[in-house]
Design a protein around this motif. Structure first.
Motif, short mmCIF file in Angstrom:
data_model
loop_
_atom_site.label_atom_id
_atom_site.label_comp_id
_atom_site.label_asym_id
_atom_site.label_seq_id
_atom_site.Cartn_x
_atom_site.Cartn_y
_atom_site.Cartn_z
N THR A 113 -1.39 -7.86 -0.73
CA THR A 113 0.00 -7.53 -0.51
C THR A 113 0.46 -8.62 0.05
O THR A 113 -0.20 -9.63 0.67
CB THR A 113 -0.15 -6.16 0.46
OG1 THR A 113 -0.60 -6.60 1.44
CG2 THR A 113 -0.93 -4.99 -0.12
N ARG A 114 1.72 -8.69 0.83
CA ARG A 114 2.19 -10.07 0.98
C ARG A 114 1.24 -10.50 1.96
O ARG A 114 1.87 -11.05 2.77
CB ARG A 114 3.75 -9.96 1.03
CG ARG A 114 4.22 -8.81 1.84
CD ARG A 114 5.66 -8.50 2.69
NE ARG A 114 5.96 -7.48 3.55
CZ ARG A 114 7.22 -7.59 3.93
NH1 ARG A 114 8.70 -8.22 4.05
NH2 ARG A 114 7.32 -6.78 4.28
N LEU B 197 0.95 -1.18 0.31
CA LEU B 197 -0.38 -0.19 -0.42
C LEU B 197 0.52 1.79 0.26
O LEU B 197 0.70 2.07 -0.94
CB LEU B 197 -0.65 -0.31 0.93
CG LEU B 197 -1.96 -1.38 1.20
CD1 LEU B 197 -2.71 -1.12 2.73
CD2 LEU B 197 -3.03 -1.09 0.01
N ALA C 40 -6.66 -4.97 0.90
CA ALA C 40 -5.75 -5.19 -0.50
C ALA C 40 -5.10 -6.37 -0.55
O ALA C 40 -4.37 -6.62 0.62
CB ALA C 40 -5.03 -3.90 -0.40
N ASN D 185 1.76 4.58 7.65
CA ASN D 185 1.81 2.86 6.75
C ASN D 185 2.26 1.70 7.25
O ASN D 185 2.04 0.87 6.89
CB ASN D 185 1.64 3.55 5.27
CG ASN D 185 1.52 1.73 4.20
OD1 ASN D 185 0.31 2.00 4.24
ND2 ASN D 185 2.67 1.73 4.08
N ASP E 275 10.97 3.18 4.27
CA ASP E 275 10.86 1.30 4.62
C ASP E 275 12.59 1.08 4.68
O ASP E 275 13.22 1.15 4.30
CB ASP E 275 10.88 1.05 3.15
CG ASP E 275 9.46 -0.54 3.34
OD1 ASP E 275 8.69 -0.62 2.64
OD2 ASP E 275 10.26 -1.21 3.72
N TYR F 108 -2.08 -6.37 17.22
CA TYR F 108 -3.01 -5.78 16.42
C TYR F 108 -3.99 -5.16 16.13
O TYR F 108 -3.61 -3.50 15.67
CB TYR F 108 -2.35 -7.09 14.65
CG TYR F 108 -2.97 -6.39 13.39
CD1 TYR F 108 -1.88 -5.82 12.90
CD2 TYR F 108 -3.35 -6.17 12.72
CE1 TYR F 108 -1.54 -5.36 11.23
CE2 TYR F 108 -3.62 -5.64 11.65
CZ TYR F 108 -3.12 -5.19 10.90
OH TYR F 108 -3.43 -4.20 9.69
N ASN G 24 14.30 3.40 10.82
CA ASN G 24 13.30 2.52 11.76
C ASN G 24 12.31 3.41 12.49
O ASN G 24 13.19 3.99 13.03
CB ASN G 24 13.56 1.50 12.42
CG ASN G 24 12.70 0.69 13.19
OD1 ASN G 24 11.29 0.72 13.52
ND2 ASN G 24 13.22 -0.26 14.76
P1 NAI Z 1 3.44 -4.93 3.54
O1 NAI Z 1 4.17 -5.71 4.16
O2 NAI Z 1 3.49 -4.81 1.38
O3 NAI Z 1 3.97 -3.43 3.50
C1 NAI Z 1 4.57 -3.11 4.82
C2 NAI Z 1 5.86 -1.94 4.58
O4 NAI Z 1 5.94 -1.17 6.16
C3 NAI Z 1 6.78 -3.49 4.02
O5 NAI Z 1 7.56 -2.70 3.32
C4 NAI Z 1 7.97 -3.50 5.52
O6 NAI Z 1 9.23 -3.21 5.40
C5 NAI Z 1 7.76 -1.67 5.91
N1 NAI Z 1 7.95 -2.07 7.29
C6 NAI Z 1 7.93 -2.48 8.94
N2 NAI Z 1 8.21 -2.09 9.78
C7 NAI Z 1 8.82 -0.95 9.31
C8 NAI Z 1 9.54 0.19 10.51
N3 NAI Z 1 9.60 -0.19 11.26
N4 NAI Z 1 9.82 0.63 10.01
C9 NAI Z 1 9.48 1.71 8.53
N5 NAI Z 1 9.27 0.83 7.67
C10 NAI Z 1 9.08 -0.68 8.32
O7 NAI Z 1 1.66 -4.44 4.19
P2 NAI Z 1 0.59 -3.50 3.55
O8 NAI Z 1 -0.26 -4.35 3.72
O9 NAI Z 1 1.39 -2.72 2.16
O10 NAI Z 1 0.48 -2.63 4.82
C11 NAI Z 1 1.11 -1.45 5.06
C12 NAI Z 1 -0.17 -0.79 6.18
O11 NAI Z 1 -1.54 -0.89 5.96
C13 NAI Z 1 0.30 -1.51 7.76
O12 NAI Z 1 -0.29 -0.63 8.01
C14 NAI Z 1 -1.17 -2.57 7.56
O13 NAI Z 1 -1.51 -3.06 9.43
C15 NAI Z 1 -2.66 -2.05 6.92
N6 NAI Z 1 -3.37 -3.04 6.40
C16 NAI Z 1 -3.42 -3.44 5.29
C17 NAI Z 1 -4.29 -4.42 5.77
C18 NAI Z 1 -4.33 -5.71 3.74
O14 NAI Z 1 -4.85 -6.06 3.46
N7 NAI Z 1 -3.42 -5.27 2.96
C19 NAI Z 1 -5.52 -4.76 6.17
C20 NAI Z 1 -5.40 -3.25 7.11
C21 NAI Z 1 -4.28 -2.79 7.37
#
Ligand code: NAI
Length: 299
Positions: free
Chosen positions: A200-201, A20, A198, A101, A39, A166, A74
């Protein structure tokens, strides 16, 4: 239809190396914003790190003619959060937009969840959003302009098996959103949250393959783009978004029951149905409005 543009705006997007966040970064950059692509580049459980994902997104933005810089700090440490905001100041001279995010998962049933697994997830989602926004806040206040988005989740709003850590973090972000909306109002800082869904991984193992396109991250980003645009005046709200559907989620209070001669446990039992009524509900804009409802009931 006039296009929503971000020329002259500087956006920090955390966790923007993929999923996202990457989509938010590409879209805001394509609409003229200068973007800090943060990231840490670790695994889904938060372990490890890599400069690769942030750099790749910056390269993609530049190839498309946009402006962006990478940051791999971080979000979960005060120094990291400061450095993320400093990257925006050093590269672009200011900061207007924060999209919190970044996220990780450490799913376990409650019985098996170790305290560390609770803390690690809170640290990235809730504390990380606090820290990055806190680092940006003085700059937003000083320029009397800011747009902040928190990334909550339906898991927090509605609960989900195996996600005590979470869900706690994600509902915590709703409280943070409402409070920062109140504190930011005087300074034209608007703070809202999305609860996305969405492919995603983070979710690819949850959904059947045919939903990959239907739940593309591209169908979440437009809500973020609107919420962080200068023409959005709304604040303190949370929106579910996924697959092109978007809806407001709200915390409301039912009409309730007021004991006429104090309140005994038996009164609660005997009026349980009325206490659980949801209509007509009060949608209080702030704690003051909710308190007034109590004062009205007891006067
Ligand atoms: P994702 O795993 O593809 O992306 C998350 C990114 O955050 C990763 O690239 C990771 O390296 C980065 N990250 C993790 N810890 C970090 C840190 N301490 N400092 C900097 N970067 C860090 O996951 P996605 O799905 O794109 O998630 C994005 C957000 O959306 C998250 O907050 C997730 O909880 C939220 N979300 C996603 C949903 C979905 O359906 N994909 C559902 C509900 C919430």
């Amino acid at each position: 239809m006039s296009e929503l543009r971000f020329n002259g705006r500087v956006a920090v997007i955390t966790g923007a190396g993929q999923g996202l966040g990457r989509q938010h970064a590409l879209e805001l950059a394509a609409r003229g914003a200068k973007v800090v692509v943060n990231d840490l580049g670790g695994a889904l459980d938060g372990s490890g790190s890599s400069t690769g994902p942030a750099a790749a997104v910056v390269e993609e933005i530049k190839k498309n003619g946009g402006e962006a810089v990478a940051n791999t700090d971080n979000v979960a440490t005060p120094e990291g959060a400061q450095a993320i905001v400093q990257t925006a100041l050093d590269a672009f001279g200011k900061i207007d937009i924060v999209v919190n995010n970044a996220g990780i998962l450490r799913d376990k049933s409650f019985k098996n969840m170790a305290p560390e697994e609770f803390d690690q997830v809170i640290a990235v989602h809730l504390r990380g959003s606090f820290l990055v926004t806190h680092a940006a806040w003085p700059h937003l206040r000083e320029q009397a302009y800011g747009r902040v988005v928190m990334t909550s989740s339906p898991a927090g709003l509605f609960g989900n098996f195996g996600q005590a850590n979470y869900a706690s973090a994600k509902m915590g972000l709703v409280g943070l959103t409402k409070t920062l909306a109140a504190e930011g109002a005087k300074y034209n800082i608007k703070v809202n949250a999305i609860a996305p869904i969405a492919w995603t991984r983070m979710t690819e193992e949850m959904f059947p393959p045919e939903y990959k396109e239907k739940l593309s991250a591209e169908l979440v980003t437009p809500v973020v783009a609107w919420l962080v645009h200068e023409s959005n005046e709304g604040t303190g709200e949370t929106y579910t978004v996924g697959g092109g559907r978007v809806a407001r989620v709200f915390v409301a209070e039912g009409p309730g029951f007021t004991g006429q001669n104090g309140l005994r446990a038996e009164d609660v039992r005997d009026n349980w149905q009325q206490i659980n009524e949801t209509e007509p509900y009060l949608l209080a804009k702030n704690i003051g409005e909710q308190t007034m409802a109590i004062f009205d009931a007891i006067k």
